[in-house]
Design an enzyme around this catalytic site. Structure first.
Site, PDB file in Angstrom:
ATOM      1  CG  ASP A  24      -2.113   0.883   1.083  1.00 30.45           C
ATOM      2  OD1 ASP A  24      -2.287   1.474   0.003  1.00 30.45           O
ATOM      3  OD2 ASP A  24      -2.880   1.006   2.060  1.00 30.45           O
ATOM      4  CG  ASN A  72      -7.535  -2.739  -6.287  1.00 32.60           C
ATOM      5  OD1 ASN A  72      -6.555  -3.460  -6.103  1.00 32.60           O
ATOM      6  ND2 ASN A  72      -7.932  -1.855  -5.371  1.00 32.60           N
TER       7      ASN A  72
HETATM    8  C1  FPP Z   1      -2.209   0.068  -3.319  1.00 30.30           C
HETATM    9  O1  FPP Z   1      -1.707   1.375  -3.246  1.00 30.30           O
HETATM   10  C2  FPP Z   1      -1.555  -0.613  -4.420  1.00 30.30           C
HETATM   11  C3  FPP Z   1      -2.187  -1.224  -5.447  1.00 30.30           C
HETATM   12  C4  FPP Z   1      -3.649  -1.289  -5.591  1.00 30.30           C
HETATM   13  C5  FPP Z   1      -1.425  -1.834  -6.550  1.00 30.30           C
HETATM   14  C6  FPP Z   1      -0.217  -2.563  -6.089  1.00 30.30           C
HETATM   15  C7  FPP Z   1       0.569  -3.012  -7.237  1.00 30.30           C
HETATM   16  C8  FPP Z   1       1.919  -3.004  -7.282  1.00 30.30           C
HETATM   17  C9  FPP Z   1       2.754  -2.540  -6.165  1.00 30.30           C
HETATM   18  C10 FPP Z   1       2.654  -3.525  -8.458  1.00 30.30           C
HETATM   19  C11 FPP Z   1       2.316  -4.953  -8.712  1.00 30.30           C
HETATM   20  C12 FPP Z   1       3.213  -5.567  -9.654  1.00 30.30           C
HETATM   21  C13 FPP Z   1       2.878  -6.549 -10.513  1.00 30.30           C
HETATM   22  C14 FPP Z   1       3.925  -7.174 -11.303  1.00 30.30           C
HETATM   23  C15 FPP Z   1       1.518  -7.023 -10.702  1.00 30.30           C
HETATM   24  P1  FPP Z   1      -2.689   2.599  -3.465  1.00 30.30           P
HETATM   25  O2  FPP Z   1      -2.771   2.877  -4.922  1.00 30.30           O
HETATM   26  O3  FPP Z   1      -3.991   2.318  -2.814  1.00 30.30           O
HETATM   27  O4  FPP Z   1      -1.907   3.742  -2.715  1.00 30.30           O
HETATM   28  P2  FPP Z   1      -2.561   4.927  -1.856  1.00 30.30           P
HETATM   29  O5  FPP Z   1      -3.321   4.283  -0.720  1.00 30.30           O
HETATM   30  O6  FPP Z   1      -1.365   5.697  -1.390  1.00 30.30           O
HETATM   31  O7  FPP Z   1      -3.430   5.713  -2.791  1.00 30.30           O
END
Ligand code: FPP
Length: 247
Positions: A24, A72
Site C-alpha cells: 500500500d 480495485n
Molecule cells: C495500493 O496502493 C496498491 C495497489 C492497488 C497496486 C499494487 C501493485 C503493485 C505494487 C505492483 C504490482 C506488480 C505486478 C507485477 C503485478 P494505493 O494505490 O492504494 O496507494 P494509496 O493508498 O497511497 O493511494
C-alpha cells in the site's frame, strides 16, 4: 541492498515460511513527489523485484503479494488499465532475473476475468518458472478473500450434490484445499502479514488463511520499502509469542 545472507546481525533471524504483503501507499508516494498515481504503481512494480529477491535470499518459502483486488476494478479506468499492464511489463522486464534467482511464479485470483494480454503474461510466467525450486512468488491478482471463500463453498456444494463427497466430512483441511491457495498445501497460511503505508486493516486479503497470521503495519510507502524494512518487520515478528489459541 542489504547483504542479507552474510549479515552477522541477521544470523539469529527466524525467517517466516510464508510472508504476505499488502503493498500500500503507491498513490501517496507519487503524490508526495507531485507525480500521477500511476508513477507510484510503476515504482511499486520495480520494488516487487527488489523485495522478491531479498525474501528469496532470506530463505522465505512463499511471498504472497496483493497486487490487484476484486474491489480495485472500481478505480478510474486509466489506473485499472495501467495496473492490468503491470504483469506484462514486470514479466517482460524481470523474467531473466526470476529465472536466475530460481523463483517460481504463482497467481491466486480470478484470472478468467483478466484481459487476454494480462492473462497470457501471468500464465507464461507460471510456465516459464515451473521448474524453479526456490521461493514461490505468489501474486494475488484479481483476488478477493470473500469471493475466494464463496468459490470454495460452491465447489464443495456441487461435489456434495453430485454425491462425490459427504458434507459431514467437510473440515478445515478439505475446505483449504478448495481455496485458490490450495496448491500451496501446508504453506498456504501466511505466518506474517506486512501492510505498508501505515494503514491498519486486512482489506479482504487471505481472510481464511490469516486466521493466525501475525500482523505488522509498517509506515513506509511500498515503493520505499527496502530489504532492511523487511528484516526489521521479521524481527518484530520474531518478538511475537504465537500461541495459535493455546496458552
Ligand atoms: C495500493 O496502493 C496498491 C495497489 C492497488 C497496486 C499494487 C501493485 C503493485 C505494487 C505492483 C504490482 C506488480 C505486478 C507485477 C503485478 P494505493 O494505490 O492504494 O496507494 P494509496 O493508498 O497511497 O493511494
Amino acid at each position: 541492498m542489504a547483504d542479507l545472507n552474510n549479515s552477522k546481525q541477521n544470523s539469529d533471524l527466524r525467517v517466516p515460511k510464508h510472508i504476505a504483503i499488502i503493498m500500500d501507499g503507491n498513490g501517496r508516494w507519487a503524490k508526495r513527489l507531485g507525480q500521477p498515481r500511476i508513477a507510484g504503481h510503476k515504482e511499486g512494480m520495480n520494488n516487487v523485484k527488489r523485495i522478491a529477491i531479498a525474501a528469496n535470499n532470506l530463505g522465505v518459502n512463499v511471498l504472497s503479494l496483493y497486487a490487484f483486488s476484486t474491489e480495485n476494478w472500481t478505480r478510474p479506468s486509466k489506473e485499472v488499465n495501467f495496473l492490468m499492464r503491470l504483469p506484462v511489463d514486470f514479466f517482460g522486464t524481470f523474467m531473466p532475473d526470476l529465472i536466475k534467482e530460481n523463483i517460481r511464479v504463482m497467481v491466486t485470483g480470478f484470472t478468467d476475468k483478466l484481459p487476454a494480454k494480462t492473462r497470457k503474461a501471468v500464465f507464461d510466467a507460471i510456465e516459464d518458472t515451473k521448474q524453479n525450486t526456490g521461493m514461490i512468488l505468489n501474486f494475488a491478482f484479481n483476488y478477493g478473500g470473500r469471493a475466494e471463500i464463496v468459490h470454495a463453498a460452491k465447489i464443495l456444494a456441487i461435489k456434495a450434490k453430485n454425491d462425490e463427497i459427504d458434507p459431514e466430512n467437510i473440515d478445515d483441511e478439505s475446505f483449504s484445499e478448495q481455496l485458490l491457495t490450495g496448491p500451496l498445501g501446508d504453506l498456504a497460511d501466511p505466518d506474517l502479514l506486512i501492510r505498508t503505508s501505515g494503514e491498519e486493516r486486512i482489506s479482504n486479503f487471505m481472510l481464511w488463511q490469516m486466521a493466525y497470521s501475525e500482523m505488522v503495519f509498517d509506515e513506509t510507502y511500498w515503493p520505499d520499502f527496502t530489504a532492511d524494512n523487511l528484516v526489521e518487520d521479521i524481527k518484530i515478528f520474531n518478538d511475537r509469542d504465537r500461541r495459535f489459541g493455546s496458552v
